[in-house]
Design an enzyme around this catalytic site. Sequence first.
Site, short mmCIF file in Angstrom:
data_model
loop_
_atom_site.label_atom_id
_atom_site.label_comp_id
_atom_site.label_asym_id
_atom_site.label_seq_id
_atom_site.Cartn_x
_atom_site.Cartn_y
_atom_site.Cartn_z
N ARG A 1 27.02 92.17 81.77
CA ARG A 1 28.29 91.49 82.70
C ARG A 1 27.72 90.72 83.85
O ARG A 1 28.67 90.57 84.64
CB ARG A 1 29.08 93.06 83.13
CG ARG A 1 29.78 93.86 81.96
CD ARG A 1 30.96 93.07 81.43
NE ARG A 1 30.78 93.78 79.83
CZ ARG A 1 31.50 93.13 78.83
NH1 ARG A 1 31.82 91.96 79.22
NH2 ARG A 1 31.65 93.39 77.76
N HIS B 1 19.12 87.28 75.10
CA HIS B 1 20.55 87.00 75.07
C HIS B 1 20.95 86.81 76.48
O HIS B 1 20.89 87.92 77.39
CB HIS B 1 21.08 88.05 74.34
CG HIS B 1 22.66 87.55 73.96
ND1 HIS B 1 23.52 87.19 74.97
CD2 HIS B 1 23.19 87.32 72.79
CE1 HIS B 1 24.80 86.87 73.87
NE2 HIS B 1 24.52 87.00 72.85
N TYR C 1 27.17 87.89 79.01
CA TYR C 1 28.46 87.42 78.55
C TYR C 1 29.26 86.66 79.75
O TYR C 1 29.96 85.91 79.50
CB TYR C 1 29.26 88.57 77.92
CG TYR C 1 28.96 89.05 76.77
CD1 TYR C 1 28.15 88.68 75.77
CD2 TYR C 1 28.72 90.86 76.84
CE1 TYR C 1 27.82 89.24 74.55
CE2 TYR C 1 28.22 91.28 75.70
CZ TYR C 1 27.90 90.43 74.85
OH TYR C 1 27.48 91.12 73.48
N HIS D 1 26.08 82.10 74.78
CA HIS D 1 27.31 81.77 74.28
C HIS D 1 27.62 80.41 74.97
O HIS D 1 27.60 80.42 76.11
CB HIS D 1 28.48 82.88 74.46
CG HIS D 1 28.36 84.01 74.01
ND1 HIS D 1 28.83 85.11 74.02
CD2 HIS D 1 27.32 84.37 73.03
CE1 HIS D 1 28.38 86.17 73.27
NE2 HIS D 1 27.30 85.85 72.79
N GLU E 1 25.06 79.86 70.30
CA GLU E 1 25.42 80.64 69.27
C GLU E 1 26.65 80.22 68.70
O GLU E 1 27.57 79.70 69.39
CB GLU E 1 25.36 82.27 69.79
CG GLU E 1 26.09 83.11 68.93
CD GLU E 1 25.87 84.79 69.30
OE1 GLU E 1 25.36 84.71 70.44
OE2 GLU E 1 26.29 85.53 68.60
N ASP F 1 25.50 83.58 64.08
CA ASP F 1 26.21 85.08 63.71
C ASP F 1 27.23 85.36 62.63
O ASP F 1 28.19 84.42 62.65
CB ASP F 1 26.89 85.29 64.96
CG ASP F 1 27.40 86.87 65.27
OD1 ASP F 1 28.18 87.13 64.50
OD2 ASP F 1 27.00 87.46 66.49
N HIS G 1 30.67 86.22 63.65
CA HIS G 1 31.42 84.94 64.28
C HIS G 1 31.81 83.91 63.19
O HIS G 1 33.14 83.55 63.20
CB HIS G 1 30.56 84.62 65.52
CG HIS G 1 30.26 85.47 66.33
ND1 HIS G 1 29.45 85.23 67.47
CD2 HIS G 1 30.76 86.81 66.83
CE1 HIS G 1 29.17 86.21 68.33
NE2 HIS G 1 29.82 87.25 67.94
N HIS H 1 22.09 86.40 63.48
CA HIS H 1 22.55 87.55 64.14
C HIS H 1 23.31 88.22 62.86
O HIS H 1 24.41 87.73 62.34
CB HIS H 1 23.74 87.42 64.93
CG HIS H 1 22.79 87.21 66.42
ND1 HIS H 1 23.91 86.86 67.57
CD2 HIS H 1 21.81 87.63 66.91
CE1 HIS H 1 22.93 86.70 68.68
NE2 HIS H 1 21.79 87.31 68.27
N ASP I 1 36.15 88.34 66.71
CA ASP I 1 34.66 88.85 67.27
C ASP I 1 34.72 90.36 67.48
O ASP I 1 34.38 90.83 68.72
CB ASP I 1 34.38 88.08 68.39
CG ASP I 1 32.93 88.31 69.01
OD1 ASP I 1 32.11 89.22 68.25
OD2 ASP I 1 32.55 87.68 69.85
N HIS J 1 32.38 93.41 66.03
CA HIS J 1 31.03 93.41 64.98
C HIS J 1 31.49 94.89 64.51
O HIS J 1 31.77 95.81 65.13
CB HIS J 1 29.72 93.76 65.67
CG HIS J 1 29.42 92.28 66.54
ND1 HIS J 1 28.31 92.10 67.18
CD2 HIS J 1 30.25 91.15 66.60
CE1 HIS J 1 28.39 90.92 67.62
NE2 HIS J 1 29.49 90.47 67.44
N GLU K 1 23.22 93.40 65.52
CA GLU K 1 24.04 93.66 66.91
C GLU K 1 25.07 94.30 66.39
O GLU K 1 26.32 94.14 66.86
CB GLU K 1 24.58 92.25 67.61
CG GLU K 1 23.70 91.27 67.80
CD GLU K 1 24.08 90.10 68.29
OE1 GLU K 1 25.23 89.56 67.55
OE2 GLU K 1 23.88 89.63 69.47
ZN ZN Z 1 29.93 88.91 68.85
FE FE Z 2 26.04 87.36 68.22
FE FE Z 3 26.26 86.79 70.99
#
Ligand code: ZN
Ligand code: FE
Ligand code: FE
Length: 280
Positions: free
Chosen positions: A37, A67, A70, A107, A142, A176, A179, A211, A224, A226, A256
């Site tokens: 976050r 990574h 976000y 991202h 990604e 991914d 995604h 991913h 999105d 998972h 993930e």
């Molecule tokens: Zn995702």
């Molecule tokens: Fe991913």
């Molecule tokens: Fe990601």
Amino acid sequence: MFKIGCHLSTAGGFLGMGKDALAIGADTFQFFTRNPRGGAAKAIDEKDVAAFPELAEQNNFAKILAHAPYTLNVCATDKNIRKFGLKMMADDLTRMEYLPGNLYNFHPGSPMQQGVETGINLIADALNLTIRPEQTTVVLLETMAGKGSEIGKTFEELRAIIDKVELNDKLGVCLDTCHVYDAGYDIVNDLDGVLEKFDRIIGLERLQVIHLNDSKNPFNSRKDRHETIGNGFIGTDTFKRIINHPKLRDLPFYLETPNELPGYKKEIELLKKLRTEELD
Ligand code: ZN
Ligand code: FE
Ligand code: FE
């Protein structure tokens, strides 16, 4: 050689993650560079980063995958969010050089009402300001599901970013599976077709990592969410085709999926069973 890992908690440092990976049959891993976050990153532990390469080498680890948080949105409408994203990215890339030659995935971002074109320009600007000629880390864009105003839902958008980045020999792509399926690339019924498209638009040589995630939602849902391997709309057969595909099988794969370590261990066991090793 089949290289597979999953997303791990950074609590035990790089050595801790390396040991966690080994305990579940993995030979690589992904981790967040800081709280997903956002916020401050933990100080680098010199002993930890000095010891990790030996563990990685002894166990034939694939590159490790960092990574970005976000909250990093280098094409945000709000200038302060953009600045904060740039700062985090620059700091992350500096820290990555403690373990040279690895990968940093982010991202691309959500431009909201500014639109895709402005978004793409802002993302490229951020990369041009952040990527340094001497860095050994490869930065990965990604592929995204396309929820909200997310950029990266089409291969064309990623290509447009790459084309605007000067030092784009340091850029790659992370595909991914959840995604791209959510974004309308039918890897279930036409994996070859999707890879041909990827090759034509971006170039398969840019594809550095996969991913591996199943999707809780059907094709083209732009959601999105998972799912664990085999329990979503993508399904086990498709994962078997992906990990064995001649154009993908030599890439490292990172799970993930919504799991703790025991769940990841089971998924890695399953995927190893699905892997056909004749070609290795
Ligand atoms: Zn995702
Ligand atoms: Fe991913
Ligand atoms: Fe990601």
